[in-house]
Write a protein that holds these residues in place. Structure first.
Motif, PDB file in Angstrom:
ATOM      1  N   LEU A  76      -2.616  -7.765  -1.667  1.00 26.14           N
ATOM      2  CA  LEU A  76      -2.218  -7.838  -0.267  1.00 26.14           C
ATOM      3  C   LEU A  76      -3.260  -7.187   0.632  1.00 26.14           C
ATOM      4  CD1 LEU A  76       1.554  -6.837  -0.586  1.00 26.14           C
ATOM      5  CD2 LEU A  76       0.606  -9.135  -0.347  1.00 26.14           C
ATOM      6  N   ARG A  77      -3.397  -7.722   1.833  1.00 22.36           N
ATOM      7  CA  ARG A  77      -4.288  -7.164   2.837  1.00 22.36           C
ATOM      8  C   ARG A  77      -3.476  -6.370   3.846  1.00 22.36           C
ATOM      9  NH1 ARG A  77      -6.281  -9.981   6.269  1.00 22.36           N
ATOM     10  NH2 ARG A  77      -8.234  -8.877   6.650  1.00 22.36           N
ATOM     11  N   ASP A 134       5.042   1.111 -12.507  1.00 24.82           N
ATOM     12  CA  ASP A 134       3.888   1.890 -12.074  1.00 24.82           C
ATOM     13  C   ASP A 134       3.530   1.588 -10.617  1.00 24.82           C
ATOM     14  OD1 ASP A 134       3.760   2.964 -14.584  1.00 24.82           O
ATOM     15  OD2 ASP A 134       1.990   1.832 -15.227  1.00 24.82           O
ATOM     16  N   LEU A 135       3.532   0.326 -10.269  1.00 24.97           N
ATOM     17  CA  LEU A 135       3.188  -0.063  -8.906  1.00 24.97           C
ATOM     18  C   LEU A 135       4.220   0.453  -7.910  1.00 24.97           C
ATOM     19  CD1 LEU A 135       2.089  -3.734  -9.646  1.00 24.97           C
ATOM     20  CD2 LEU A 135       0.587  -1.876  -8.890  1.00 24.97           C
ATOM     21  N   ALA A 136       5.486   0.405  -8.298  1.00 23.53           N
ATOM     22  CA  ALA A 136       6.553   0.881  -7.419  1.00 23.53           C
ATOM     23  C   ALA A 136       6.442   2.384  -7.193  1.00 23.53           C
ATOM     24  CB  ALA A 136       7.914   0.540  -8.008  1.00 23.53           C
ATOM     25  N   LYS A 194      -5.900   5.473  11.736  1.00 20.03           N
ATOM     26  CA  LYS A 194      -7.071   5.216  10.891  1.00 20.03           C
ATOM     27  C   LYS A 194      -6.883   5.812   9.504  1.00 20.03           C
ATOM     28  CE  LYS A 194     -12.110   5.659  10.778  1.00 20.03           C
ATOM     29  NZ  LYS A 194     -13.315   6.174  11.504  1.00 20.03           N
ATOM     30  N   LEU A 195      -6.358   7.026   9.445  1.00 20.42           N
ATOM     31  CA  LEU A 195      -6.116   7.663   8.150  1.00 20.42           C
ATOM     32  C   LEU A 195      -5.023   6.930   7.396  1.00 20.42           C
ATOM     33  CD1 LEU A 195      -6.491   9.880   6.069  1.00 20.42           C
ATOM     34  CD2 LEU A 195      -4.948  11.335   7.412  1.00 20.42           C
ATOM     35  N   PHE A 196      -3.926   6.598   8.076  1.00 22.63           N
ATOM     36  CA  PHE A 196      -2.855   5.861   7.428  1.00 22.63           C
ATOM     37  C   PHE A 196      -3.381   4.555   6.817  1.00 22.63           C
ATOM     38  CE2 PHE A 196       0.691   7.757  10.309  1.00 22.63           C
ATOM     39  CZ  PHE A 196       0.750   8.868   9.487  1.00 22.63           C
ATOM     40  N   ASP A 197      -4.143   3.810   7.602  1.00 24.45           N
ATOM     41  CA  ASP A 197      -4.664   2.523   7.135  1.00 24.45           C
ATOM     42  C   ASP A 197      -5.539   2.695   5.900  1.00 24.45           C
ATOM     43  OD1 ASP A 197      -3.386   1.275   9.237  1.00 24.45           O
ATOM     44  OD2 ASP A 197      -5.180   1.052  10.473  1.00 24.45           O
ATOM     45  N   SER A 198      -6.351   3.738   5.886  1.00 25.09           N
ATOM     46  CA  SER A 198      -7.271   3.950   4.761  1.00 25.09           C
ATOM     47  C   SER A 198      -6.531   4.321   3.486  1.00 25.09           C
ATOM     48  CB  SER A 198      -8.284   5.048   5.109  1.00 25.09           C
ATOM     49  OG  SER A 198      -7.678   6.326   5.167  1.00 25.09           O
ATOM     50  N   PRO A 219      -5.828   0.659  -0.317  1.00 25.41           N
ATOM     51  CA  PRO A 219      -6.029   0.640  -1.780  1.00 25.41           C
ATOM     52  C   PRO A 219      -4.749   0.370  -2.566  1.00 25.41           C
ATOM     53  CG  PRO A 219      -7.169   2.503  -0.790  1.00 25.41           C
ATOM     54  CD  PRO A 219      -6.286   1.932   0.271  1.00 25.41           C
ATOM     55  N   SER A 220      -3.634   0.872  -2.071  1.00 18.08           N
ATOM     56  CA  SER A 220      -2.370   0.644  -2.774  1.00 18.08           C
ATOM     57  C   SER A 220      -1.964  -0.819  -2.722  1.00 18.08           C
ATOM     58  CB  SER A 220      -1.264   1.509  -2.162  1.00 18.08           C
ATOM     59  OG  SER A 220      -1.509   2.880  -2.398  1.00 18.08           O
TER      60      SER A 220
END
Length: 202
Positions: A194-195, A156-158, A179-183, A187-188
């Motif tokens: 992971l940060r 599921d995570l993959a 900014k959009l990419f980072d947002s 969450p994923s």
């Protein structure tokens, strides 16, 4: 004995995939391919059969030098966390560095391919499975050594990360910013503990 080819295949395939990548398969003319590769239309047909044959060969060359190469390099990284974040970081950096906002040739092909084109559908599906398999191997290894939580299945995570990558490449075509990419990424990666730091723009 057949007549030897009078061109360097890798050079021709790179030139061809640059045209397909920029224009798309349907909008790419044989004339444009001839101008880019330096081959006559007759040479293209003799070497590759037709425009479609050249496209298949070109996208395979593109994948060897982008997606497959990236997976091989990040699969060799010892740290599961660094393998995943490094793969995603490279994807983002490459997207942001392209002033033409071409996205990914594989993803562009997925958006363009029709339901009656089984060959191209299979090619796209197999490569998305390759992305998922890469993430699955890394996540499973990370869950085994305690790097990642094991509350959710590696499958599921993959698949979630695979969908994230495809989404990022689609958004890259419309010039989405860091900014959009980072947002979307944060969450994923939170699911893996992971940060994701803010993307730095050169």
């Amino acid at each position: 004995m057949g007549r030897p080819r009078e061109f360097e295949p890798k050079t021709v395939l790179k030139a061809a995939y640059e045209v397909f990548w920029t224009k798309g398969y349907e909008a790419t003319s044989t004339r444009a391919l001839s101008e880019a590769t330096g081959l006559t239309a007759a040479s293209i047909y003799n070497a590759f059969g037709d425009k479609r044959g050249l496209f298949i060969a070109a996208i395979e060359h593109y994948l060897d030098n982008t997606l497959r190469d990236r997976i091989a390099r990040h699969s060799a990284v010892a740290s599961p966390a660094e393998a995943i974040t490094g793969y995603i970081r490279e994807t983002v950096d490459r997207a942001l560095a392209d002033p033409r906002h071409r996205g990914c040739l594989l993803v562009n092909t997925a958006l363009e391919v029709t339901s009656d084109d089984a060959e191209l559908q299979t090619l796209v599906i197999n490569e998305t499975k390759t992305i998922s398999a890469f993430f699955r191997r890394i996540i499973a290894a990370g869950q085994k050594n305690g790097t990642f939580p094991a509350k959710q299945s590696a499958d599921d995570l993959a698949n979630n990360l695979m969908a994230l990558i495809l989404g990022l490449r689609v958004l890259a075509r419309i010039g989405a910013d860091a900014k959009l990419f980072d947002s979307l990424i944060r969450p994923s990666l939170v699911q893996l503990g992971l940060r994701w730091p803010n993307t730095k723009i050169a």
